[in-house]
Motif scaffolding. Structure first.
Motif, PDB file in Angstrom:
ATOM      1  N   GLN A  57       0.838  -1.078   0.059  1.00  0.00           N
ATOM      2  CA  GLN A  57       0.022  -0.188   0.201  1.00  0.00           C
ATOM      3  C   GLN A  57       0.786   1.159  -0.176  1.00  0.00           C
ATOM      4  OE1 GLN A  57      -3.387  -0.357  -0.583  1.00  0.00           O
ATOM      5  NE2 GLN A  57      -3.029   2.065  -0.936  1.00  0.00           N
ATOM      6  N   TYR A  58       1.975   1.400   0.708  1.00  0.00           N
ATOM      7  CA  TYR A  58       2.927   2.455   0.654  1.00  0.00           C
ATOM      8  C   TYR A  58       3.406   2.672  -0.665  1.00  0.00           C
ATOM      9  CZ  TYR A  58       2.984   2.300   5.868  1.00  0.00           C
ATOM     10  OH  TYR A  58       2.650   2.494   7.175  1.00  0.00           O
ATOM     11  N   VAL A  59       3.530   1.669  -1.417  1.00  0.00           N
ATOM     12  CA  VAL A  59       4.309   1.770  -2.821  1.00  0.00           C
ATOM     13  C   VAL A  59       3.058   2.492  -3.643  1.00  0.00           C
ATOM     14  CG1 VAL A  59       5.060   0.590  -4.627  1.00  0.00           C
ATOM     15  CG2 VAL A  59       5.871  -0.053  -2.672  1.00  0.00           C
ATOM     16  N   ARG A  60       2.053   1.931  -3.523  1.00  0.00           N
ATOM     17  CA  ARG A  60       0.820   2.567  -4.350  1.00  0.00           C
ATOM     18  C   ARG A  60       0.487   4.077  -3.820  1.00  0.00           C
ATOM     19  NH1 ARG A  60      -2.025  -2.324  -2.358  1.00  0.00           N
ATOM     20  NH2 ARG A  60      -1.859  -3.871  -3.797  1.00  0.00           N
ATOM     21  N   ASP A  61       0.479   4.230  -2.570  1.00  0.00           N
ATOM     22  CA  ASP A  61       0.179   5.631  -2.205  1.00  0.00           C
ATOM     23  C   ASP A  61       1.260   6.409  -2.594  1.00  0.00           C
ATOM     24  OD1 ASP A  61      -1.951   4.668  -0.769  1.00  0.00           O
ATOM     25  OD2 ASP A  61      -1.040   4.705   1.218  1.00  0.00           O
ATOM     26  N   TYR A  62       2.554   5.941  -2.646  1.00  0.00           N
ATOM     27  CA  TYR A  62       3.673   6.800  -3.130  1.00  0.00           C
ATOM     28  C   TYR A  62       3.601   7.228  -4.632  1.00  0.00           C
ATOM     29  CZ  TYR A  62       8.337   8.058  -5.021  1.00  0.00           C
ATOM     30  OH  TYR A  62       9.319   8.883  -5.602  1.00  0.00           O
ATOM     31  N   LEU A  63       3.195   6.101  -5.392  1.00  0.00           N
ATOM     32  CA  LEU A  63       3.044   6.419  -6.962  1.00  0.00           C
ATOM     33  C   LEU A  63       1.745   7.261  -7.235  1.00  0.00           C
ATOM     34  CD1 LEU A  63       3.923   2.467  -8.174  1.00  0.00           C
ATOM     35  CD2 LEU A  63       5.400   4.871  -7.888  1.00  0.00           C
ATOM     36  N   GLU A  64       0.950   7.040  -6.546  1.00  0.00           N
ATOM     37  CA  GLU A  64      -0.015   8.083  -6.756  1.00  0.00           C
ATOM     38  C   GLU A  64       0.160   9.517  -6.218  1.00  0.00           C
ATOM     39  OE1 GLU A  64      -2.963   7.349  -8.072  1.00  0.00           O
ATOM     40  OE2 GLU A  64      -3.423   5.482  -7.799  1.00  0.00           O
ATOM     41  N   GLN A  65       0.976   9.810  -5.387  1.00  0.00           N
ATOM     42  CA  GLN A  65       1.435  11.112  -4.769  1.00  0.00           C
ATOM     43  C   GLN A  65       2.112  11.764  -5.832  1.00  0.00           C
ATOM     44  OE1 GLN A  65       3.389  10.843  -0.992  1.00  0.00           O
ATOM     45  NE2 GLN A  65       4.613  12.502  -1.495  1.00  0.00           N
ATOM     46  N   ILE A  66       3.205  10.806  -6.462  1.00  0.00           N
ATOM     47  CA  ILE A  66       3.987  11.772  -7.518  1.00  0.00           C
ATOM     48  C   ILE A  66       3.512  11.671  -8.805  1.00  0.00           C
ATOM     49  CG2 ILE A  66       6.110  10.745  -6.326  1.00  0.00           C
ATOM     50  CD1 ILE A  66       6.396   8.617  -8.566  1.00  0.00           C
ATOM     51  N   ALA A  67       2.167  11.202  -8.981  1.00  0.00           N
ATOM     52  CA  ALA A  67       1.201  11.363 -10.148  1.00  0.00           C
ATOM     53  C   ALA A  67       1.893  10.559 -11.464  1.00  0.00           C
ATOM     54  CB  ALA A  67       1.081  12.834 -10.491  1.00  0.00           C
ATOM     55  N   TRP A  68       2.380   9.278 -11.014  1.00  0.00           N
ATOM     56  CA  TRP A  68       3.109   8.736 -12.162  1.00  0.00           C
ATOM     57  C   TRP A  68       1.995   8.240 -13.023  1.00  0.00           C
ATOM     58  CZ3 TRP A  68       3.396   2.893 -12.118  1.00  0.00           C
ATOM     59  CH2 TRP A  68       3.975   2.272 -13.159  1.00  0.00           C
ATOM     60  N   ASN A  69       1.881   8.455 -14.226  1.00  0.00           N
ATOM     61  CA  ASN A  69       0.945   8.072 -15.322  1.00  0.00           C
ATOM     62  C   ASN A  69       0.560   6.458 -15.741  1.00  0.00           C
ATOM     63  OD1 ASN A  69       3.297   7.430 -16.842  1.00  0.00           O
ATOM     64  ND2 ASN A  69       2.784   8.799 -18.596  1.00  0.00           N
ATOM     65  N   LYS A  70       1.460   5.653 -14.817  1.00  0.00           N
ATOM     66  CA  LYS A  70       1.283   4.217 -15.068  1.00  0.00           C
ATOM     67  C   LYS A  70       1.735   3.905 -16.282  1.00  0.00           C
ATOM     68  CE  LYS A  70      -2.054   4.885 -11.387  1.00  0.00           C
ATOM     69  NZ  LYS A  70      -3.423   4.975 -11.112  1.00  0.00           N
ATOM     70  N   GLN A  71       2.769   4.378 -17.046  1.00  0.00           N
ATOM     71  CA  GLN A  71       3.314   3.992 -18.099  1.00  0.00           C
ATOM     72  C   GLN A  71       4.706   4.011 -18.011  1.00  0.00           C
ATOM     73  OE1 GLN A  71       1.427   2.799 -20.838  1.00  0.00           O
ATOM     74  NE2 GLN A  71      -0.437   3.259 -19.820  1.00  0.00           N
ATOM     75  N   PRO A  72       5.518   3.167 -18.840  1.00  0.00           N
ATOM     76  CA  PRO A  72       6.850   3.251 -18.508  1.00  0.00           C
ATOM     77  C   PRO A  72       7.370   4.699 -19.073  1.00  0.00           C
ATOM     78  CG  PRO A  72       6.122   1.308 -20.100  1.00  0.00           C
ATOM     79  CD  PRO A  72       4.981   2.283 -19.811  1.00  0.00           C
ATOM     80  N   PRO A  73       8.494   5.238 -18.631  1.00  0.00           N
ATOM     81  CA  PRO A  73       9.690   4.380 -17.709  1.00  0.00           C
ATOM     82  C   PRO A  73       8.953   4.499 -16.454  1.00  0.00           C
ATOM     83  CG  PRO A  73      10.207   6.783 -17.864  1.00  0.00           C
ATOM     84  CD  PRO A  73       9.097   6.485 -19.011  1.00  0.00           C
ATOM     85  N   VAL A  74       9.471   3.253 -15.552  1.00  0.00           N
ATOM     86  CA  VAL A  74       8.619   3.108 -14.310  1.00  0.00           C
ATOM     87  C   VAL A  74       9.719   3.699 -13.399  1.00  0.00           C
ATOM     88  CG1 VAL A  74       7.540   0.852 -14.880  1.00  0.00           C
ATOM     89  CG2 VAL A  74      10.127   0.945 -14.087  1.00  0.00           C
TER      90      VAL A  74
END
Length: 299
Positions: free
Chosen positions: A254-271
């Motif tokens: 969950q911490y990983v998902r929360d961080y990725l949402e926080q940095i607004a990653w577009n869920k596309q490469p590059p990871v």
């Protein structure tokens, strides 16, 4: 204290890889397989640039714990996790393999995921809001997110080679593998879930849902395979923080998902890669789940 170096890739001397999943590297040894759980971590269907140290050890050792505990319900494919009992060609890599690998019997994997749900969460919650059912199973109106279900339900899914697994009804699963086999898998799935949920509850943890994989042996017997009731294949919640009506804190990434949402990653490469704090907090959650469920420390 610096983080240990995670095991992201494996290369065994003299043994060719059979296939690679998001987390596991599989090696073929005649009629056996060697499953090596790396420290890779995926989120939103992508393997991230950072690993979580010891995550592979948690997955392997927790699966071995559950395999031992559930032998009376269904046979499983585990032969040994003792590297000194591995074939001679693997001895050179014993240090890397120790604690994160298992030698297993080869089976013919059944091409569906077998999911048991005791609580309304994740894709089940989305299905319920849209249709009032989960995988074709009707549920009472008025349930909230994370509510307990009247009784645990069997909700199969297709196995996706990439992207998300797709929820299907028991009837659709029957069209894929046969009604008789699905009926057997349903019974085993619910028995395994009931056993795991009762044990987890005794340790202060709610097992909200989990998925199992089964294989068929050459003799035609059903066998439990892959990983069992790990934080990667299950939704574990701390019982003392449980508050239905929304998402729950969990023993997973969950911490990983929360961080990725926080940095607004577009869920596309590059990871992206993860900061040390997120890696450490995620590692702590995996280790805590293992400790509470088994009463032991990861080796």
């Amino acid at each position: 204290m610096p983080l240990a170096t995670p095991v992201i890739h494996t290369h065994l001397n003299g043994v060719a890889p059979h296939r690679q999943g998001k987390v596991r590297d599989i090696y073929e040894l005649d009629d056996q397989l060697l499953m090596v759980a790396t420290d890779r971590i995926s989120a939103f269907d992508y393997v991230l640039g950072s690993g979580i140290p010891d995550k592979g050890k948690v997955l392997t050792q927790l699966s071995a714990f559950w395999f031992e505990q559930t032998r009376d319900i269904v046979p499983n494919h585990l032969i040994t996790t003792d590297v000194t009992a591995y074939p001679p060609e693997l001895r050179e890599d014993a240090e890397m393999l120790a604690g994160r690998s298992m030698l297993v019997q080869k089976t013919n994997p059944v091409p569906i995921e077998c999911v048991a749900r005791g609580y309304l969460s994740g894709s089940g919650w989305k299905d319920y809001r849209a249709t009032g059912t989960v995988c074709g199973v009707p549920l009472p109106p008025g349930l909230r997110e994370s509510d307990p279900l009247p009784a645990p339900i069997f909700t199969p899914a297709t196995k996706a080679t990439s992207g998300h697994d797709v929820n299907i009804s028991q009837a659709e699963a029957g069209r894929i593998v046969g009604d008789q086999l699905v009926a057997t898998l349903r019974e085993l799935t619910l028995q395994l879930y009931a056993f795991g949920a009762a044990h987890a509850e005794s340790r202060g943890i709610i097992l909200a849902d989990t998925k199992f994989e089964f294989g068929i042996t050459e003799a035609g017997a059903v066998m439990l395979i892959d990983e069992v009731m790990t934080p990667d294949s299950s939704r574990y919640w701390p019982k003392d923080q449980y508050q239905p009506g929304g998402p729950q804190p969990s023993f997973d990434k969950q911490y990983v998902r929360d961080y990725l949402e926080q940095i607004a990653w577009n869920k596309q490469p590059p990871v992206p890669s993860l900061p040390d704090e997120v890696v450490m907090r995620t590692r702590d959650k995996y280790l805590e789940a293992f400790r509470r469920l088994t009463g032991k420390e990861v080796r």
